[in-house]
Structures are given as structure tokens and as C-alpha cells.
Design an enzyme around this catalytic site. Structure first.
Site, PDB file in Angstrom:
ATOM      1  N   SER A 128       0.836  -1.196   0.000  1.00  0.00           N
ATOM      2  CA  SER A 128       0.000   0.000   0.000  1.00  0.00           C
ATOM      3  C   SER A 128       0.871   1.245   0.000  1.00  0.00           C
ATOM      4  O   SER A 128       1.986   1.247   0.541  1.00  0.00           O
ATOM      5  CB  SER A 128      -0.861  -0.015   1.273  1.00  0.00           C
TER       6      SER A 128
ATOM      7  N   TYR B 152      -2.201  -1.744  10.913  1.00  0.00           N
ATOM      8  CA  TYR B 152      -2.414  -2.197   9.529  1.00  0.00           C
ATOM      9  C   TYR B 152      -1.231  -1.794   8.646  1.00  0.00           C
ATOM     10  O   TYR B 152      -0.641  -2.612   7.947  1.00  0.00           O
ATOM     11  CB  TYR B 152      -3.721  -1.612   8.959  1.00  0.00           C
TER      12      TYR B 152
ATOM     13  N   LYS C 177       1.971  -4.018   6.548  1.00  0.00           N
ATOM     14  CA  LYS C 177       2.369  -3.909   5.128  1.00  0.00           C
ATOM     15  C   LYS C 177       3.854  -3.590   5.039  1.00  0.00           C
ATOM     16  O   LYS C 177       4.590  -4.187   4.257  1.00  0.00           O
ATOM     17  CB  LYS C 177       1.556  -2.811   4.433  1.00  0.00           C
TER      18      LYS C 177
HETATM   19  P1  NAD Z   1     -10.902  -7.298   1.064  1.00  0.00           P
HETATM   20  O1  NAD Z   1     -11.085  -7.320   2.543  1.00  0.00           O
HETATM   21  O2  NAD Z   1     -12.069  -7.056   0.218  1.00  0.00           O
HETATM   22  O3  NAD Z   1     -10.205  -8.668   0.595  1.00  0.00           O
HETATM   23  C1  NAD Z   1      -9.312  -9.374   1.403  1.00  0.00           C
HETATM   24  C2  NAD Z   1      -9.795 -10.820   1.443  1.00  0.00           C
HETATM   25  O4  NAD Z   1      -8.906 -11.595   2.246  1.00  0.00           O
HETATM   26  C3  NAD Z   1     -11.192 -10.964   2.038  1.00  0.00           C
HETATM   27  O5  NAD Z   1     -11.996 -11.685   1.131  1.00  0.00           O
HETATM   28  C4  NAD Z   1     -10.956 -11.730   3.332  1.00  0.00           C
HETATM   29  O6  NAD Z   1     -12.047 -12.577   3.626  1.00  0.00           O
HETATM   30  C5  NAD Z   1      -9.685 -12.497   3.026  1.00  0.00           C
HETATM   31  N1  NAD Z   1      -8.862 -12.848   4.191  1.00  0.00           N
HETATM   32  C6  NAD Z   1      -8.432 -12.035   5.181  1.00  0.00           C
HETATM   33  N2  NAD Z   1      -7.686 -12.734   6.050  1.00  0.00           N
HETATM   34  C7  NAD Z   1      -7.631 -14.015   5.597  1.00  0.00           C
HETATM   35  C8  NAD Z   1      -7.013 -15.198   6.053  1.00  0.00           C
HETATM   36  N3  NAD Z   1      -6.291 -15.240   7.185  1.00  0.00           N
HETATM   37  N4  NAD Z   1      -7.154 -16.327   5.323  1.00  0.00           N
HETATM   38  C9  NAD Z   1      -7.872 -16.322   4.182  1.00  0.00           C
HETATM   39  N5  NAD Z   1      -8.493 -15.233   3.688  1.00  0.00           N
HETATM   40  C10 NAD Z   1      -8.366 -14.085   4.401  1.00  0.00           C
HETATM   41  O7  NAD Z   1      -9.744  -6.236   0.756  1.00  0.00           O
HETATM   42  P2  NAD Z   1      -9.261  -5.655  -0.643  1.00  0.00           P
HETATM   43  O8  NAD Z   1      -9.637  -4.217  -0.678  1.00  0.00           O
HETATM   44  O9  NAD Z   1      -9.652  -6.549  -1.747  1.00  0.00           O
HETATM   45  O10 NAD Z   1      -7.681  -5.702  -0.392  1.00  0.00           O
HETATM   46  C11 NAD Z   1      -6.889  -6.793  -0.836  1.00  0.00           C
HETATM   47  C12 NAD Z   1      -5.477  -6.591  -0.311  1.00  0.00           C
HETATM   48  O11 NAD Z   1      -4.972  -5.343  -0.772  1.00  0.00           O
HETATM   49  C13 NAD Z   1      -5.371  -6.538   1.209  1.00  0.00           C
HETATM   50  O12 NAD Z   1      -4.177  -7.176   1.600  1.00  0.00           O
HETATM   51  C14 NAD Z   1      -5.302  -5.056   1.503  1.00  0.00           C
HETATM   52  O13 NAD Z   1      -4.635  -4.780   2.712  1.00  0.00           O
HETATM   53  C15 NAD Z   1      -4.512  -4.551   0.317  1.00  0.00           C
HETATM   54  N6  NAD Z   1      -4.755  -3.122   0.011  1.00  0.00           N
HETATM   55  C16 NAD Z   1      -6.029  -2.687  -0.189  1.00  0.00           C
HETATM   56  C17 NAD Z   1      -6.259  -1.346  -0.457  1.00  0.00           C
HETATM   57  C18 NAD Z   1      -7.668  -0.822  -0.652  1.00  0.00           C
HETATM   58  O14 NAD Z   1      -7.846   0.399  -0.653  1.00  0.00           O
HETATM   59  N7  NAD Z   1      -8.685  -1.653  -0.842  1.00  0.00           N
HETATM   60  C19 NAD Z   1      -5.180  -0.450  -0.551  1.00  0.00           C
HETATM   61  C20 NAD Z   1      -3.891  -0.943  -0.357  1.00  0.00           C
HETATM   62  C21 NAD Z   1      -3.684  -2.294  -0.078  1.00  0.00           C
HETATM   63  C1  UD1 Z   2      -6.842   4.659   3.732  1.00  0.00           C
HETATM   64  C2  UD1 Z   2      -5.835   4.258   4.771  1.00  0.00           C
HETATM   65  C3  UD1 Z   2      -4.674   3.558   4.104  1.00  0.00           C
HETATM   66  C4  UD1 Z   2      -5.178   2.381   3.294  1.00  0.00           C
HETATM   67  C5  UD1 Z   2      -6.242   2.864   2.311  1.00  0.00           C
HETATM   68  C6  UD1 Z   2      -6.880   1.729   1.603  1.00  0.00           C
HETATM   69  C7  UD1 Z   2      -6.076   5.851   6.612  1.00  0.00           C
HETATM   70  C8  UD1 Z   2      -5.439   6.983   7.351  1.00  0.00           C
HETATM   71  N1  UD1 Z   2      -5.417   5.417   5.525  1.00  0.00           N
HETATM   72  O1  UD1 Z   2      -6.215   5.581   2.841  1.00  0.00           O
HETATM   73  O2  UD1 Z   2      -3.761   3.108   5.085  1.00  0.00           O
HETATM   74  O3  UD1 Z   2      -4.118   1.767   2.590  1.00  0.00           O
HETATM   75  O4  UD1 Z   2      -7.273   3.556   3.013  1.00  0.00           O
HETATM   76  O5  UD1 Z   2      -7.673   0.971   2.454  1.00  0.00           O
HETATM   77  O6  UD1 Z   2      -7.126   5.361   6.977  1.00  0.00           O
HETATM   78  N2  UD1 Z   2     -12.481  10.930   3.643  1.00  0.00           N
HETATM   79  C9  UD1 Z   2     -13.513  11.769   4.021  1.00  0.00           C
HETATM   80  N3  UD1 Z   2     -14.666  11.226   4.512  1.00  0.00           N
HETATM   81  C10 UD1 Z   2     -14.826   9.869   4.633  1.00  0.00           C
HETATM   82  C11 UD1 Z   2     -13.776   9.020   4.242  1.00  0.00           C
HETATM   83  C12 UD1 Z   2     -12.609   9.581   3.766  1.00  0.00           C
HETATM   84  O7  UD1 Z   2     -13.383  12.997   3.929  1.00  0.00           O
HETATM   85  O8  UD1 Z   2     -15.895   9.442   5.097  1.00  0.00           O
HETATM   86  C13 UD1 Z   2     -11.253  11.524   3.082  1.00  0.00           C
HETATM   87  C14 UD1 Z   2     -10.011  11.226   3.895  1.00  0.00           C
HETATM   88  O9  UD1 Z   2      -9.836  12.184   4.885  1.00  0.00           O
HETATM   89  C15 UD1 Z   2      -8.943  11.259   2.802  1.00  0.00           C
HETATM   90  C16 UD1 Z   2      -9.667  10.775   1.546  1.00  0.00           C
HETATM   91  O10 UD1 Z   2     -11.055  10.950   1.807  1.00  0.00           O
HETATM   92  O11 UD1 Z   2      -8.517  12.579   2.585  1.00  0.00           O
HETATM   93  C17 UD1 Z   2      -9.428   9.300   1.233  1.00  0.00           C
HETATM   94  O12 UD1 Z   2      -9.716   8.531   2.391  1.00  0.00           O
HETATM   95  P1  UD1 Z   2      -9.770   6.938   2.358  1.00  0.00           P
HETATM   96  O13 UD1 Z   2     -10.668   6.487   1.282  1.00  0.00           O
HETATM   97  O14 UD1 Z   2     -10.071   6.464   3.741  1.00  0.00           O
HETATM   98  O15 UD1 Z   2      -8.302   6.524   1.926  1.00  0.00           O
HETATM   99  P2  UD1 Z   2      -6.889   6.950   2.569  1.00  0.00           P
HETATM  100  O16 UD1 Z   2      -7.049   7.634   3.873  1.00  0.00           O
HETATM  101  O17 UD1 Z   2      -6.123   7.651   1.516  1.00  0.00           O
END
Ligand code: NAD
Ligand code: UD1
Length: 343
Positions: A126, A151, A155
Site C-alpha cells: 500500500s 495495519y 504492510k
Molecule cells: P478485502 O477485505 O475485500 O479482501 C481481502 C480478502 O482476504 C477478504 O476476502 C478476506 O475474507 C480475506 N482474508 C483475510 N484474512 C484471511 C485469512 N487469514 N485467510 C484467508 N483469507 C483471508 O480487501 P481488498 O480491498 O480486496 O484488499 C486486498 C489486499 O490489498 C489486502 O491485503 C489489503 O490490505 C490490500 N490493500 C487494499 C487497499 C484498498 O484500498 N482496498 C489499498 C492498499 C492495499
Molecule cells: C486509507 C488508509 C490507508 C489504506 C487505504 C486503503 C487511513 C489513514 N489510511 O487511505 O492506510 O491503505 O485507506 O484501504 O485510513 N475521507 C472523508 N470522509 C470519509 C472518508 C474519507 O473525507 O468518510 C477523506 C479522507 O480524509 C482522505 C480521503 O477521503 O482525505 C481518502 O480517504 P480513504 O478512502 O479512507 O483513503 P486513505 O485515507 O487515503
């Protein structure tokens, strides 16, 4: 013969979209997910879209015995490792659960992959590892920063662990993908983001306001040093992000060793930019109220994604309008997410 990919966390938001792109690129796959943050329905819907069944194991990746059995039954060429817990706020109140799930899960997974002779891994990292970034736009050379929550720590630490593993045994090919802010949904409207409870992230909050589930959006601060005072982020369409994983597989197939890529668009948009674009594209009002800043938030975060383009040929194709259109298409067709499943 097509290659087989183990997709951990494949029922989740990014994983489910990636299955479709893997299929389109000619890969086979198996999915392991314990459904702690997802529903089986997402896999039924992916299966419908791609027109084939998905081998699925409802297993926790920390279960070494089960993982051993799965990998004995299905030799795999590479693993895309999405499985992990991802809610920042929850990680602060449940650090042990987050460290155990994300760290131990990855340790068990990597051990089992090695045992079964598969040393190819793509890891979901991330942009959070950059902390408050030392430079904007952020390149992969930007030093990692201080993560303010468990979290983010998982990562950042897992990046170090995987780097050490690859250094000790150069047969490993490991790609660390640093995602910026994935939003949007598959254009079919069949799969999308389905958060439990009150959404933490911006776009699912906006779509829940749009569909009438929540009265208004709270915007966390309008006094940042940005063009309109609200936070600026690098929003990326989840389908583009999914395709980035297919491109990363080609790097693995070329024997990349350790590689790190930003997956973003390179464009920064503010919270208000996103709200206004959503309203305009979808013709739905999003009432909002300005609230205090959210602790841990930074003003501006966007990528320089050129390394992924130069080395992988990958570039985001979708713009912010399409992200807003597809996010709304998913939410309005599925006001309760996957809950309406009749399976
Ligand atoms: P998500 O929660 O939708 O998907 C993660 C999946 O992993 C879920 O289906 C959950 O059931 C499964 N899971 C969790 N722990 C497990 C375990 N111990 N064994 C088996 N399955 C397990 O999340 P996502 O948004 O699809 O994210 C996928 C990956 O990307 C995650 O590692 C997340 O941290 C990373 N990531 C997501 C974002 C984002 O904004 N969505 C940003 C940066 C990184
Ligand atoms: C967040 C996480 C980051 C993670 C990413 C994906 C934090 C501080 N960071 O990123 O670690 O990798 O999600 O899961 O939580 N916002 C609002 N109102 C809301 C929600 C968000 O104003 O209800 C604003 C936030 O202040 C930010 C922007 O929208 O400026 C994006 O927020 P968000 O979607 O939560 O993502 P990040 O904070 O960038």
C-alpha cells in the site's frame, strides 16, 4: 498449458476483480479465502461473468495443514496474495488480530509455497508505507515513512520480510505492489466493494449516501494545503489495478527477482473533486458536511507510476469519471451489496 495462480483473498474486493483479468489473460487459478471480510456470492458472480467454475477453498491461510493439502492437490506456478485485514481504525483497537492475521498468514503461506516448489509471489502492499511522503509525486525510491497504525505496520514489515526472503534465496521472484486508492467496480455492475458496517473509505461512503443508506458524507477537514483544502489522493479504477497484477505476473515469468511498483494513475484529485465528479457524472446529489481532520490523514498522496509503465507496460486506462460511474452502477444495482444473495 496455461499457468495456475493461487489467489489468496480472491473473494474480496480487489481479488474478485483480478480473477476476471486473470481469466481474460488465459490463466487458471484457485482461490483460498476464509470469508472473514467477503461473501461467496462474489465468486458466484465472477464465475457467471467468466463462464466457468472457480475452484474455491474456504480456508484461513494460517492453517498450514489445509494449505499443504490444497497445494498438494493443485500445483501452482505463482501466488497473488491479497488475503489480509485492512481496516485502519480497527487495526488500532485490535492490533494482535491484525499482526496475527497479516504477518502469520503470510509466513505460513510463504512456507507452504516454498515447500511445494513455488517461489513466485505478488504481494498487496500500500502507499501507506510511504507515511507522510517525502516527495510528491511519489516514486518507488521515495523513502518509506512512519506508519501510524498496525495495519500499515504489517504492510511495511511484510515488505521487509519478503525482501529478506528473496535476498537469501534469489530463486524467489517477489513483486511488491503499492496500491494507491482503488475505487470503482467492474463495468458489469455485478461485483464491487462491499464493506461491512459504516464504510471507512471515501468512495463506498459516497455511494451509500447516493443510495440513501446514509444522510450525508462527512468530509474530514477542508484546511489542508491543497487546491480546495480537502485531502488529495490518487484514485485508481479497480479494474486497472487488477490488470496491474497480470502485468506483474509477466515480470515474474521473466525472472524479476525482487521488484517494487506503484500502482496509481499519477493524478491527484481532492475529496471535493471526487464528490463533484460523482454528482455530475451520475446526476445524484451528495450532501456533505465538513468535519474535523481524521487523525493519521495526510494532505496529499499521489504516485509517479512511470516505473510500472516502463518495466511492465502497465498504465491505468480509466479516468475519474469512469471510476464514479462504475462505483455507482455497482451500488445502485446492489444497494445491500452481496446481501441479497439467494444461494
Ligand atoms: P478485502 O477485505 O475485500 O479482501 C481481502 C480478502 O482476504 C477478504 O476476502 C478476506 O475474507 C480475506 N482474508 C483475510 N484474512 C484471511 C485469512 N487469514 N485467510 C484467508 N483469507 C483471508 O480487501 P481488498 O480491498 O480486496 O484488499 C486486498 C489486499 O490489498 C489486502 O491485503 C489489503 O490490505 C490490500 N490493500 C487494499 C487497499 C484498498 O484500498 N482496498 C489499498 C492498499 C492495499
Ligand atoms: C486509507 C488508509 C490507508 C489504506 C487505504 C486503503 C487511513 C489513514 N489510511 O487511505 O492506510 O491503505 O485507506 O484501504 O485510513 N475521507 C472523508 N470522509 C470519509 C472518508 C474519507 O473525507 O468518510 C477523506 C479522507 O480524509 C482522505 C480521503 O477521503 O482525505 C481518502 O480517504 P480513504 O478512502 O479512507 O483513503 P486513505 O485515507 O487515503
Amino acid at each position: 498449458m496455461s499457468k495456475t495462480i493461487l489467489v489468496t483473498g480472491g473473494a474480496g474486493y480487489i481479488g474478485s476483480h483480478t480473477l476476471i483479468e486473470l481469466h481474460n489473460a488465459g490463466y487458471d487459478f484457485i482461490v483460498v479465502d476464509n470469508l472473514v471480510n467477503s461473501q461467496k456470492e462474489s465468486l458466484y458472480r465472477v464465475a457467471k461473468i467468466i463462464g466457468r467454475n472457480i475452484p474455491f477453498y474456504e480456508v484461513d491461510i494460517r492453517d498450514a495443514v489445509a494449505m499443504d493439502e490444497i497445494l498438494t492437490l493443485h500445483p501452482v506456478d505463482a501466488c497473488i496474495h491479497f488475503a489480509g485485514l485492512k481496516a485502519v481504525g480497527e487495526s488500532v483497537s485490535k492490533p494482535l488480530e491484525y499482526y496475527s492475521n497479516n504477518m502469520t498468514g503470510t509466513f505460513v503461506l510463504v512456507e507452504q509455497l516454498r515447500k511445494h516448489g513455488c517461489k513466485n509471489l505478488i504481494f498487496s502492499s500500500s502507499a501507506t508505507v510511504y507515511g507522510n511522503p517525502a516527495q510528491i509525486p511519489i516514486t518507488e525510491n521515495c523513502p518509506k515513512g512512519q506508519c501510524t497504525n498496525p495495519y500499515g505496520q504489517t504492510k511495511s514489515m511484510l515488505e521487509e520480510v519478503l525482501t529478506d526472503i528473496q535476498k537469501a534465496d534469489p530463486q524467489w521472484n517477489i513483486v511488491l505492489l503499492r496500491y494507491f486508492n482503488p475505487i470503482g467496480a467492474h463495468p458489469s455492475g455485478q461485483i464491487g466493494e462491499n464493506p461491512n458496517g459504516i464504510p471507512n473509505n471515501l468512495m463506498p461512503y459516497i455511494t451509500q449516501v447516493a443510495v440513501g443508506k446514509r444522510p450525508e458524507l462527512g468530509i474530514f477537514g477542508n484546511d489542508y494545503d491543497t487546491h480546495d483544502g480537502t485531502g488529495v489522493r490518487d484514485f485508481i479504477h479497480v479494474v486497472d489495478l487488477a490488470r496491474g497484477h497480470v502485468s506483474a505476473l509477466s515480470a515474474i515469468e521473466r525472472g524479476c527477482g525482487l521488484a517494487i511498483y506503484n500502482l496509481g494513475t499519477g493524478q491527484g484529485y481532492s475529496v471535493l473533486d471526487l464528490v463533484k465528479t460523482f454528482e455530475r457524472v451520475n446526476r445524484v446529489p451528495i450532501p456533505y458536511r465538513i468535519l474535523d481532520r481524521r487523525p493519521g490523514d495526510i494532505a496529499t498522496c499521489y504516485s509517479n507510476p512511470s516505473k510500472a509503465f516502463e518495466e511492465l507496460g502497465w498504465k491505468a486506462q480509466y479516468g475519474i469519471e469512469e471510476m464514479c460511474r462504475d462505483a455507482w452502477n455497482w451500488q445502485k444495482n446492489n444497494p445491500n451489496g452481496y446481501e441479497q444473495a439467494d444461494y
